[in-house]
Scaffold this active site. Structure first.
Site, PDB file in Angstrom:
ATOM      1  N   ALA A  37       0.303  -4.630  -4.293  1.00  0.00           N
ATOM      2  CA  ALA A  37      -0.645  -3.752  -5.005  1.00  0.00           C
ATOM      3  C   ALA A  37      -1.390  -2.899  -3.994  1.00  0.00           C
ATOM      4  O   ALA A  37      -1.679  -3.354  -2.894  1.00  0.00           O
ATOM      5  CB  ALA A  37      -1.642  -4.593  -5.792  1.00  0.00           C
ATOM      6  N   ASP A  87       1.683 -11.165  10.948  1.00  0.00           N
ATOM      7  CA  ASP A  87       1.627  -9.769  11.409  1.00  0.00           C
ATOM      8  C   ASP A  87       2.054  -9.582  12.865  1.00  0.00           C
ATOM      9  O   ASP A  87       2.488  -8.496  13.240  1.00  0.00           O
ATOM     10  CB  ASP A  87       0.210  -9.210  11.248  1.00  0.00           C
ATOM     11  CG  ASP A  87      -0.138  -8.914   9.789  1.00  0.00           C
ATOM     12  OD1 ASP A  87       0.687  -9.238   8.910  1.00  0.00           O
ATOM     13  OD2 ASP A  87      -1.229  -8.370   9.544  1.00  0.00           O
ATOM     14  N   GLY A 126      -1.456 -17.450   8.245  1.00  0.00           N
ATOM     15  CA  GLY A 126      -0.215 -18.126   8.657  1.00  0.00           C
ATOM     16  C   GLY A 126      -0.488 -19.313   9.557  1.00  0.00           C
ATOM     17  O   GLY A 126       0.115 -20.383   9.400  1.00  0.00           O
ATOM     18  N   CYS A 128      -8.238  -8.139   3.184  1.00  0.00           N
ATOM     19  CA  CYS A 128      -8.040  -8.225   1.734  1.00  0.00           C
ATOM     20  C   CYS A 128      -9.279  -8.653   0.943  1.00  0.00           C
ATOM     21  O   CYS A 128      -9.619  -8.029  -0.069  1.00  0.00           O
ATOM     22  CB  CYS A 128      -6.936  -9.225   1.409  1.00  0.00           C
ATOM     23  SG  CYS A 128      -5.597  -9.271   2.595  1.00  0.00           S
ATOM     24  N   LYS A 186     -12.356  -6.307   1.245  1.00  0.00           N
ATOM     25  CA  LYS A 186     -11.900  -5.033   0.649  1.00  0.00           C
ATOM     26  C   LYS A 186     -11.971  -5.095  -0.868  1.00  0.00           C
ATOM     27  O   LYS A 186     -12.521  -4.228  -1.533  1.00  0.00           O
ATOM     28  CB  LYS A 186     -10.470  -4.744   1.134  1.00  0.00           C
ATOM     29  CG  LYS A 186      -9.815  -3.465   0.639  1.00  0.00           C
ATOM     30  CD  LYS A 186      -9.096  -3.592  -0.678  1.00  0.00           C
ATOM     31  CE  LYS A 186      -8.083  -4.684  -0.779  1.00  0.00           C
ATOM     32  NZ  LYS A 186      -6.876  -4.470  -0.038  1.00  0.00           N
ATOM     33  N   ALA A 237      -6.142   3.653   4.232  1.00  0.00           N
ATOM     34  CA  ALA A 237      -6.807   4.954   4.064  1.00  0.00           C
ATOM     35  C   ALA A 237      -7.106   5.209   2.588  1.00  0.00           C
ATOM     36  O   ALA A 237      -8.215   5.622   2.224  1.00  0.00           O
ATOM     37  CB  ALA A 237      -5.921   6.066   4.624  1.00  0.00           C
TER      38      ALA A 237
HETATM   39  P1  NDP Z   1       0.240   1.987   6.681  1.00  0.00           P
HETATM   40  O1  NDP Z   1       1.436   1.720   7.489  1.00  0.00           O
HETATM   41  O2  NDP Z   1       0.217   1.604   5.250  1.00  0.00           O
HETATM   42  O3  NDP Z   1      -0.155   3.510   6.767  1.00  0.00           O
HETATM   43  C1  NDP Z   1      -0.319   4.176   7.990  1.00  0.00           C
HETATM   44  C2  NDP Z   1      -0.580   5.618   7.703  1.00  0.00           C
HETATM   45  O4  NDP Z   1      -0.895   6.289   8.899  1.00  0.00           O
HETATM   46  C3  NDP Z   1       0.627   6.319   7.089  1.00  0.00           C
HETATM   47  O5  NDP Z   1       0.169   7.200   6.108  1.00  0.00           O
HETATM   48  C4  NDP Z   1       1.214   7.075   8.273  1.00  0.00           C
HETATM   49  O6  NDP Z   1       1.880   8.231   7.905  1.00  0.00           O
HETATM   50  C5  NDP Z   1      -0.041   7.423   9.049  1.00  0.00           C
HETATM   51  N1  NDP Z   1       0.180   7.586  10.477  1.00  0.00           N
HETATM   52  C6  NDP Z   1       0.750   6.727  11.342  1.00  0.00           C
HETATM   53  N2  NDP Z   1       0.721   7.228  12.587  1.00  0.00           N
HETATM   54  C7  NDP Z   1       0.111   8.421  12.512  1.00  0.00           C
HETATM   55  C8  NDP Z   1      -0.219   9.418  13.474  1.00  0.00           C
HETATM   56  N3  NDP Z   1       0.075   9.258  14.756  1.00  0.00           N
HETATM   57  N4  NDP Z   1      -0.846  10.537  13.053  1.00  0.00           N
HETATM   58  C9  NDP Z   1      -1.152  10.700  11.742  1.00  0.00           C
HETATM   59  N5  NDP Z   1      -0.849   9.795  10.796  1.00  0.00           N
HETATM   60  C10 NDP Z   1      -0.230   8.663  11.172  1.00  0.00           C
HETATM   61  O7  NDP Z   1      -0.935   1.288   7.508  1.00  0.00           O
HETATM   62  P2  NDP Z   1      -2.421   0.882   7.132  1.00  0.00           P
HETATM   63  O8  NDP Z   1      -3.179   0.999   8.393  1.00  0.00           O
HETATM   64  O9  NDP Z   1      -2.889   1.625   5.937  1.00  0.00           O
HETATM   65  O10 NDP Z   1      -2.250  -0.641   6.734  1.00  0.00           O
HETATM   66  C11 NDP Z   1      -1.575  -1.548   7.629  1.00  0.00           C
HETATM   67  C12 NDP Z   1      -0.816  -2.572   6.850  1.00  0.00           C
HETATM   68  O11 NDP Z   1      -1.721  -3.513   6.288  1.00  0.00           O
HETATM   69  C13 NDP Z   1      -0.036  -2.023   5.665  1.00  0.00           C
HETATM   70  O12 NDP Z   1       1.231  -1.579   6.036  1.00  0.00           O
HETATM   71  C14 NDP Z   1       0.019  -3.191   4.732  1.00  0.00           C
HETATM   72  O13 NDP Z   1       1.172  -3.934   5.006  1.00  0.00           O
HETATM   73  C15 NDP Z   1      -1.224  -3.979   5.059  1.00  0.00           C
HETATM   74  N6  NDP Z   1      -2.234  -3.777   4.000  1.00  0.00           N
HETATM   75  C16 NDP Z   1      -1.968  -4.198   2.737  1.00  0.00           C
HETATM   76  C17 NDP Z   1      -2.879  -4.012   1.737  1.00  0.00           C
HETATM   77  C18 NDP Z   1      -2.561  -4.472   0.355  1.00  0.00           C
HETATM   78  O14 NDP Z   1      -1.663  -5.275   0.192  1.00  0.00           O
HETATM   79  N7  NDP Z   1      -3.246  -3.963  -0.661  1.00  0.00           N
HETATM   80  C19 NDP Z   1      -4.166  -3.362   1.978  1.00  0.00           C
HETATM   81  C20 NDP Z   1      -4.339  -2.934   3.327  1.00  0.00           C
HETATM   82  C21 NDP Z   1      -3.404  -3.138   4.294  1.00  0.00           C
HETATM   83  P3  NDP Z   1       3.386   8.242   7.307  1.00  0.00           P
HETATM   84  O15 NDP Z   1       3.283   7.698   5.933  1.00  0.00           O
HETATM   85  O16 NDP Z   1       3.750   9.672   7.342  1.00  0.00           O
HETATM   86  O17 NDP Z   1       4.190   7.391   8.232  1.00  0.00           O
END
Ligand code: NDP
Length: 462
Positions: free
Chosen positions: A344, A306, A16, A48, A51, A182
């Protein structure tokens, strides 16, 4: 009239920030951009781009296996982790150079320093202590993985930041979380031969996606050999013998692994940025609050990407940057459009999706038609690989509008981009029906699902 050192001062050299600085400088504006680390931001340096390169690397073992079905005998294969890390590093350095060149060519001043606000139009460059003024300041500093400091032993864990550059490939890893990062990393590590366990607090991974995609990818990952532990969380991490990590979970399990990776969401990089000094308001998560035009509550200070916690995706930050430039420098106010963002998940198999999931759509629309196909892709016939592609359209029965399109399978991300255009243009199911199939492809299934698989009326499947 007040004079400023710069027309625009950008803090943060990610997607950005760089786009904003480059466009404004190319218009002849006096622009400076400060970056304390490397140009390219999370996406290019530790997100990205690396990855996706690692996803490719992790897919080869399956290709080698599949080759036999097509008549190929492939010799013994060996994987060299340092070679992958070095190749990745070369590529991101190349991209970083392109970002820098784009800025230089446009005439922006590049400052290799951290920058902090000291007032509404003032910024301090921490490398030199110098203070500069700007008519507009744009904060585009991104975010970082949540360190989950409540977890005893969190300092023994890695995040996606470290995962790309581990000195050695671990033999085993436990990944905590069920979101994009994850799931993508569980597949990467598994593909590279690491014994992989994923632990997630909910019933099924990828909580924000359509239930067929979630079910399909979770089953496929388990079938590949990834262990997925649901409805459990890590309660402590301790150092074990030989540098291993001993993990205890709420359900009472004890695991010993080489690495523990936390992927529990990302938080905005707003600490120590001088936001208080400048009077910039943030929300309870520390994200900068902005209006529809990326304006903060302080005139002359803007934020995007972000750090604003709207939608954490690279193309969204770039889009917000282009809207910012139109609004502030071209006199054409445009607010970012966050509706119908195609996305995706680079899991294996991949998910490509745009629009509403079946469950989300059912909350708003009383009568849905669900078109769903599940089939074995052609490539898997000769390879013998047991895998399924799932395609799904969520259609509003009242006006036949396609509300959501979801794909699990090879190249689903590529297909999602094209579906994104169609849905953005307001495509109806009838448009799909009168579109000729491209044969033989997997995507042709999207235009040959003539009858609904089932309907959802008032939230109930009928
Ligand atoms: P996400 O928000 O996608 O996932 C976070 C995960 O952590 C969820 O499963 C959530 O559970 C869990 N969680 C959160 N807090 C806790 C806790 N205290 N204890 C246990 N579990 C917990 O975040 P990511 O870190 O995976 O990615 C961040 C962002 O980066 C994404 O939202 C996305 O926008 C971006 N990204 C995009 C990609 C792409 O376009 N391919 C690739 C990687 C990142 P629950 O679901 O139950 O809330």
């Amino acid at each position: 009239m007040t004079t400023f050192d710069y027309d625009l001062f950008v803090i943060g050299g990610g997607s950005g920030g760089v786009r904003s600085a480059r466009l404004a400088a190319a218009m002849g504006k006096k622009v400076a951009i400060a970056e304390e680390f490397r140009f390219g931001g999370t996406c290019v340096i530790r997100g990205c781009v690396p990855k996706k390169l690692y996803v490719y690397a992790s897919q080869f073992p399956e290709y080698f296996e599949d080759a036999a079905g097509f008549g190929w005998q492939v010799g013994e294969a060996r994987f060299d982790w340092p070679a992958l890390v070095a190749a990745k590093e070369k590529e991101i350095t190349r991209l970083e150079g392109l970002y820098r060149k784009g800025l230089e060519n446009s005439g922006a001043t590049i400052l290799a320093t951290r920058a902090e606000l000291t007032g509404p139009n003032r910024v301090r460059l921490t490398a030199t202590g110098e203070e500069v003024t700007a008519e507009r300041i744009l904060i585009a500093v991104g975010g970082h993985p949540t360190p989950h400091t409540d977890l005893p032993g969190h300092e023994l864990c890695i995040s996606s930041n470290e995962a790309f550059d581990l000195p050695a490939l671990p033999k085993s890893i436990l990944i905590s979380g069920g979101g994009y990062i994850a799931v993508e990393f569980a597949n990467i590590f598994h593909g590279l031969g690491v014994e992989t366990t994923l632990i997630y607090r909910g019933k099924q991974i990828l909580s924000r996606f359509d239930h067929d995609m979630r079910q399909g990818v979770q089953s496929a990952m388990i079938a590949k050999g990834i262990r997925i532990v649901c409805e459990d969380i890590i309660t402590s991490v301790a150092e074990g013998e030989g540098g291993s990590r001993v993990v205890r979970t709420k359900a009472g399990e004890t695991l010993t692994v080489d690495q523990v990776m936390l992927a529990l969401g990302r938080v905005p990089n707003t600490g120590g940025l001088g936001l208080k000094a400048a009077g910039v308001a943030v929300n309870e998560r520390g994200a900068i609050l902005v209006d529809d035009y990326s304006r903060t509550n302080v005139p002359g200070i803007f934020a995007l990407g972000d750090v604003t916690d709207r939608v954490q995706l690279t193309p969204v930050a770039i889009h917000e940057a282009m809207c910012f430039i139109e609004t502030e420098f071209r006199g054409k106010p445009v607010s970012p459009d966050h509706d119908l963002i195609a996305t995706a998940v680079f899991s294996q198999p991949e998910i490509g999706t745009v629009g509403l999931s079946e469950d989300e759509a059912a909350k708003t629309f009383g009568d849905l038609e669900i078109y769903r196909a599940e089939f074995r892709p052609m490539k898997a016939t000769l390879s013998g690989r047991q895998e399924k592609t799932i395609m799904k359209l969520v259609v509003n029965a009242a006006d036949r509008k396609v509300l959501g399109a979801h794909i699990l399978g090879h190249e689903a991300g590529e297909m999602a981009q094209l579906l994104g255009i169609s849905l953005k243009a307001g495509v109806t199911k009838d448009d799909f029906d009168r579109t000729m199939a491209v044969h033989p492809t997997a995507a042709e299934e999207l235009v040959t699902m003539y009858q609904p698989s089932y309907r959802v009326r008032n939230g109930q499947r009928v």
